[in-house]
Design a protein around this motif. Structure first.
Motif, PDB file in Angstrom:
ATOM      1  N   GLY A 104       0.781  -1.231   0.000  1.00  0.00           N
ATOM      2  CA  GLY A 104       0.000   0.000   0.000  1.00  0.00           C
ATOM      3  C   GLY A 104       0.813   1.282   0.000  1.00  0.00           C
ATOM      4  N   ASN A 105       2.006   1.258   0.576  1.00  0.00           N
ATOM      5  CA  ASN A 105       2.826   2.473   0.578  1.00  0.00           C
ATOM      6  C   ASN A 105       3.369   2.718  -0.826  1.00  0.00           C
ATOM      7  OD1 ASN A 105       2.681   3.390   3.247  1.00  0.00           O
ATOM      8  ND2 ASN A 105       4.104   1.805   3.899  1.00  0.00           N
ATOM      9  N   PRO A 106       3.321   3.970  -1.295  1.00  0.00           N
ATOM     10  CA  PRO A 106       3.692   4.255  -2.685  1.00  0.00           C
ATOM     11  C   PRO A 106       5.127   3.856  -3.041  1.00  0.00           C
ATOM     12  CG  PRO A 106       3.166   6.284  -1.506  1.00  0.00           C
ATOM     13  CD  PRO A 106       2.877   5.155  -0.583  1.00  0.00           C
ATOM     14  N   PRO A 114      17.654  -8.100   3.568  1.00  0.00           N
ATOM     15  CA  PRO A 114      18.228  -7.252   2.514  1.00  0.00           C
ATOM     16  C   PRO A 114      17.261  -6.109   2.203  1.00  0.00           C
ATOM     17  CG  PRO A 114      17.854  -9.504   1.723  1.00  0.00           C
ATOM     18  CD  PRO A 114      17.330  -9.429   3.114  1.00  0.00           C
ATOM     19  N   GLU A 115      17.793  -5.013   1.690  1.00  0.00           N
ATOM     20  CA  GLU A 115      16.955  -3.869   1.353  1.00  0.00           C
ATOM     21  C   GLU A 115      17.375  -3.281   0.015  1.00  0.00           C
ATOM     22  OE1 GLU A 115      15.213  -1.813   5.235  1.00  0.00           O
ATOM     23  OE2 GLU A 115      17.241  -1.166   4.774  1.00  0.00           O
ATOM     24  N   TYR A 116      16.488  -2.462  -0.539  1.00  0.00           N
ATOM     25  CA  TYR A 116      16.770  -1.733  -1.768  1.00  0.00           C
ATOM     26  C   TYR A 116      16.739  -0.250  -1.436  1.00  0.00           C
ATOM     27  CZ  TYR A 116      16.312  -6.176  -3.991  1.00  0.00           C
ATOM     28  OH  TYR A 116      16.510  -7.482  -4.338  1.00  0.00           O
ATOM     29  N   HIS A 117      17.855   0.427  -1.684  1.00  0.00           N
ATOM     30  CA  HIS A 117      18.068   1.814  -1.289  1.00  0.00           C
ATOM     31  C   HIS A 117      18.018   2.690  -2.545  1.00  0.00           C
ATOM     32  CE1 HIS A 117      19.838   4.510   1.846  1.00  0.00           C
ATOM     33  NE2 HIS A 117      20.232   5.173   0.787  1.00  0.00           N
ATOM     34  N   ARG A 118      17.187   3.721  -2.536  1.00  0.00           N
ATOM     35  CA  ARG A 118      17.097   4.621  -3.676  1.00  0.00           C
ATOM     36  C   ARG A 118      18.302   5.539  -3.713  1.00  0.00           C
ATOM     37  NH1 ARG A 118      13.035   3.074  -0.875  1.00  0.00           N
ATOM     38  NH2 ARG A 118      12.760   4.966   0.274  1.00  0.00           N
ATOM     39  N   CYS A 136      12.166   9.067  -4.132  1.00  0.00           N
ATOM     40  CA  CYS A 136      12.086   8.492  -5.481  1.00  0.00           C
ATOM     41  C   CYS A 136      12.253   9.540  -6.567  1.00  0.00           C
ATOM     42  CB  CYS A 136      10.732   7.825  -5.685  1.00  0.00           C
ATOM     43  SG  CYS A 136      10.509   6.325  -4.768  1.00  0.00           S
ATOM     44  N   ALA A 137      11.962  10.791  -6.243  1.00  0.00           N
ATOM     45  CA  ALA A 137      11.900  11.831  -7.265  1.00  0.00           C
ATOM     46  C   ALA A 137      13.167  11.928  -8.106  1.00  0.00           C
ATOM     47  CB  ALA A 137      11.584  13.174  -6.617  1.00  0.00           C
ATOM     48  N   GLY A 138      14.331  11.924  -7.494  1.00  0.00           N
ATOM     49  CA  GLY A 138      15.557  12.055  -8.255  1.00  0.00           C
ATOM     50  C   GLY A 138      16.331  10.767  -8.403  1.00  0.00           C
ATOM     51  N   ALA A 139      15.768   9.663  -7.941  1.00  0.00           N
ATOM     52  CA  ALA A 139      16.506   8.397  -7.957  1.00  0.00           C
ATOM     53  C   ALA A 139      16.673   7.873  -9.381  1.00  0.00           C
ATOM     54  CB  ALA A 139      15.792   7.358  -7.104  1.00  0.00           C
ATOM     55  N   SER A 140      17.860   7.356  -9.649  1.00  0.00           N
ATOM     56  CA  SER A 140      18.120   6.728 -10.946  1.00  0.00           C
ATOM     57  C   SER A 140      18.511   5.264 -10.770  1.00  0.00           C
ATOM     58  CB  SER A 140      19.216   7.483 -11.697  1.00  0.00           C
ATOM     59  OG  SER A 140      20.404   7.551 -10.939  1.00  0.00           O
ATOM     60  N   ARG A 152      16.397   9.859   3.401  1.00  0.00           N
ATOM     61  CA  ARG A 152      15.678   8.873   4.223  1.00  0.00           C
ATOM     62  C   ARG A 152      14.918   7.899   3.342  1.00  0.00           C
ATOM     63  NH1 ARG A 152      11.974  10.997   8.419  1.00  0.00           N
ATOM     64  NH2 ARG A 152      12.203   8.900   9.217  1.00  0.00           N
ATOM     65  N   GLN A 153      14.934   6.644   3.717  1.00  0.00           N
ATOM     66  CA  GLN A 153      14.408   5.579   2.870  1.00  0.00           C
ATOM     67  C   GLN A 153      13.116   4.965   3.381  1.00  0.00           C
ATOM     68  OE1 GLN A 153      16.118   4.429  -0.155  1.00  0.00           O
ATOM     69  NE2 GLN A 153      16.950   6.464   0.194  1.00  0.00           N
ATOM     70  N   ILE A 154      12.341   5.693   4.181  1.00  0.00           N
ATOM     71  CA  ILE A 154      11.097   5.113   4.676  1.00  0.00           C
ATOM     72  C   ILE A 154      10.105   4.922   3.520  1.00  0.00           C
ATOM     73  CG2 ILE A 154      11.389   5.935   7.036  1.00  0.00           C
ATOM     74  CD1 ILE A 154       9.480   8.197   6.425  1.00  0.00           C
ATOM     75  N   SER A 155       9.252   3.918   3.632  1.00  0.00           N
ATOM     76  CA  SER A 155       8.421   3.496   2.506  1.00  0.00           C
ATOM     77  C   SER A 155       7.353   4.509   2.092  1.00  0.00           C
ATOM     78  CB  SER A 155       7.763   2.160   2.816  1.00  0.00           C
ATOM     79  OG  SER A 155       6.933   2.272   3.939  1.00  0.00           O
ATOM     80  N   SER A 156       7.030   5.462   2.931  1.00  0.00           N
ATOM     81  CA  SER A 156       6.017   6.450   2.565  1.00  0.00           C
ATOM     82  C   SER A 156       6.633   7.746   2.028  1.00  0.00           C
ATOM     83  CB  SER A 156       5.151   6.775   3.779  1.00  0.00           C
ATOM     84  OG  SER A 156       5.956   7.330   4.801  1.00  0.00           O
TER      85      SER A 156
END
Length: 113
Positions: free
Chosen positions: A23-25, A69-73, A99-103, A90-94
Protein backbone atom coordinates in the motif's frame (compact mmCIF):
# COMPACT_ATOMS: atom_id res chain seq x y z
CA UNK A 1 7.39 -6.26 1.67
CA UNK A 2 4.06 -8.01 1.21
CA UNK A 3 3.24 -8.71 -2.41
CA UNK A 4 1.40 -11.41 -4.32
CA UNK A 5 1.17 -12.94 -7.77
CA UNK A 6 -1.58 -15.24 -8.91
CA UNK A 7 -3.44 -16.52 -11.94
CA UNK A 8 -7.14 -15.90 -12.34
CA UNK A 9 -9.70 -16.68 -15.02
CA UNK A 10 -11.12 -13.63 -16.72
CA UNK A 11 -14.55 -13.09 -18.28
CA UNK A 12 -13.30 -14.54 -21.57
CA UNK A 13 -12.07 -17.69 -19.75
CA UNK A 14 -8.50 -16.71 -20.58
CA UNK A 15 -6.01 -16.89 -17.71
CA UNK A 16 -4.97 -13.55 -16.25
CA UNK A 17 -1.98 -12.68 -14.12
CA UNK A 18 -2.87 -10.70 -11.01
CA UNK A 19 -0.25 -8.83 -8.98
CA UNK A 20 -0.82 -7.43 -5.51
CA UNK A 21 1.53 -4.67 -4.37
CA UNK A 22 2.10 -3.01 -0.97
CA UNK A 23 0.00 0.00 0.00
CA UNK A 24 2.83 2.47 0.58
CA UNK A 25 3.69 4.25 -2.68
CA UNK A 26 7.46 3.78 -2.47
CA UNK A 27 7.15 0.12 -1.50
CA UNK A 28 4.74 -0.40 -4.39
CA UNK A 29 7.17 1.23 -6.84
CA UNK A 30 10.11 -0.86 -5.65
CA UNK A 31 8.11 -4.11 -5.68
CA UNK A 32 6.76 -3.27 -9.15
CA UNK A 33 10.30 -2.65 -10.42
CA UNK A 34 11.60 -5.92 -8.97
CA UNK A 35 8.69 -8.28 -9.72
CA UNK A 36 5.98 -6.98 -12.04
CA UNK A 37 8.15 -5.16 -14.60
CA UNK A 38 10.39 -8.24 -15.17
CA UNK A 39 7.28 -10.43 -15.56
CA UNK A 40 5.86 -8.03 -18.16
CA UNK A 41 9.20 -7.85 -19.99
CA UNK A 42 9.37 -11.66 -20.06
CA UNK A 43 5.81 -11.87 -21.39
CA UNK A 44 6.86 -9.46 -24.16
CA UNK A 45 9.71 -11.78 -25.12
CA UNK A 46 12.63 -9.74 -23.84
CA UNK A 47 15.73 -11.96 -23.59
CA UNK A 48 16.91 -10.32 -20.32
CA UNK A 49 13.81 -9.35 -18.32
CA UNK A 50 15.46 -8.81 -14.92
CA UNK A 51 16.73 -5.37 -13.82
CA UNK A 52 20.32 -4.73 -14.87
CA UNK A 53 22.90 -5.09 -12.09
CA UNK A 54 26.09 -3.06 -12.17
CA UNK A 55 28.80 -2.60 -9.52
CA UNK A 56 28.89 0.82 -7.82
CA UNK A 57 30.71 2.49 -4.97
CA UNK A 58 28.69 4.31 -2.33
CA UNK A 59 29.53 7.99 -1.84
CA UNK A 60 28.91 7.58 1.89
CA UNK A 61 28.47 4.70 4.36
CA UNK A 62 25.02 3.07 4.35
CA UNK A 63 23.48 1.35 7.36
CA UNK A 64 22.52 -2.26 6.69
CA UNK A 65 19.37 -3.78 8.15
CA UNK A 66 20.33 -6.72 10.39
CA UNK A 67 17.07 -8.55 9.60
CA UNK A 68 16.78 -8.48 5.80
CA UNK A 69 18.23 -7.25 2.51
CA UNK A 70 16.95 -3.87 1.35
CA UNK A 71 16.77 -1.73 -1.77
CA UNK A 72 18.07 1.81 -1.29
CA UNK A 73 17.10 4.62 -3.68
CA UNK A 74 20.08 6.50 -5.07
CA UNK A 75 21.44 8.60 -7.91
CA UNK A 76 24.38 7.43 -10.00
CA UNK A 77 27.31 9.54 -11.18
CA UNK A 78 30.06 8.49 -13.56
CA UNK A 79 33.62 9.11 -12.36
CA UNK A 80 37.03 8.10 -13.69
CA UNK A 81 37.04 5.12 -11.34
CA UNK A 82 33.46 3.95 -12.12
CA UNK A 83 29.92 4.53 -10.95
CA UNK A 84 29.34 6.29 -7.62
CA UNK A 85 25.96 6.04 -5.87
CA UNK A 86 24.59 8.84 -3.70
CA UNK A 87 21.63 8.18 -1.40
CA UNK A 88 18.43 10.14 -2.04
CA UNK A 89 17.97 10.55 1.72
CA UNK A 90 15.68 8.87 4.22
CA UNK A 91 14.41 5.58 2.87
CA UNK A 92 11.10 5.11 4.68
CA UNK A 93 8.42 3.50 2.51
CA UNK A 94 6.02 6.45 2.56
CA UNK A 95 8.61 9.07 1.53
CA UNK A 96 7.95 9.78 -2.16
CA UNK A 97 10.62 12.47 -2.29
CA UNK A 98 13.31 9.78 -2.09
CA UNK A 99 12.09 8.49 -5.48
CA UNK A 100 11.90 11.83 -7.26
CA UNK A 101 15.56 12.06 -8.26
CA UNK A 102 16.51 8.40 -7.96
CA UNK A 103 18.12 6.73 -10.95
CA UNK A 104 18.96 3.41 -9.27
CA UNK A 105 18.06 0.92 -6.56
CA UNK A 106 21.04 -0.25 -4.55
CA UNK A 107 20.71 -3.88 -3.50
CA UNK A 108 21.99 -3.92 0.09
CA UNK A 109 22.61 -7.23 1.83
CA UNK A 110 21.42 -8.08 5.32
CA UNK A 111 24.18 -6.99 7.66
CA UNK A 112 25.33 -5.47 10.88
CA UNK A 113 26.82 -2.07 9.89
Amino acid sequence: RPSAASRAVGASSRPLLVFGLPGNPVSALVCFSLTVAPALRRMCGRPHPLPRRVPVVSASPLRLDPERPEYHRATLHVTKSGLVATSTGRQISSRLLSCAGASALLELPRGST
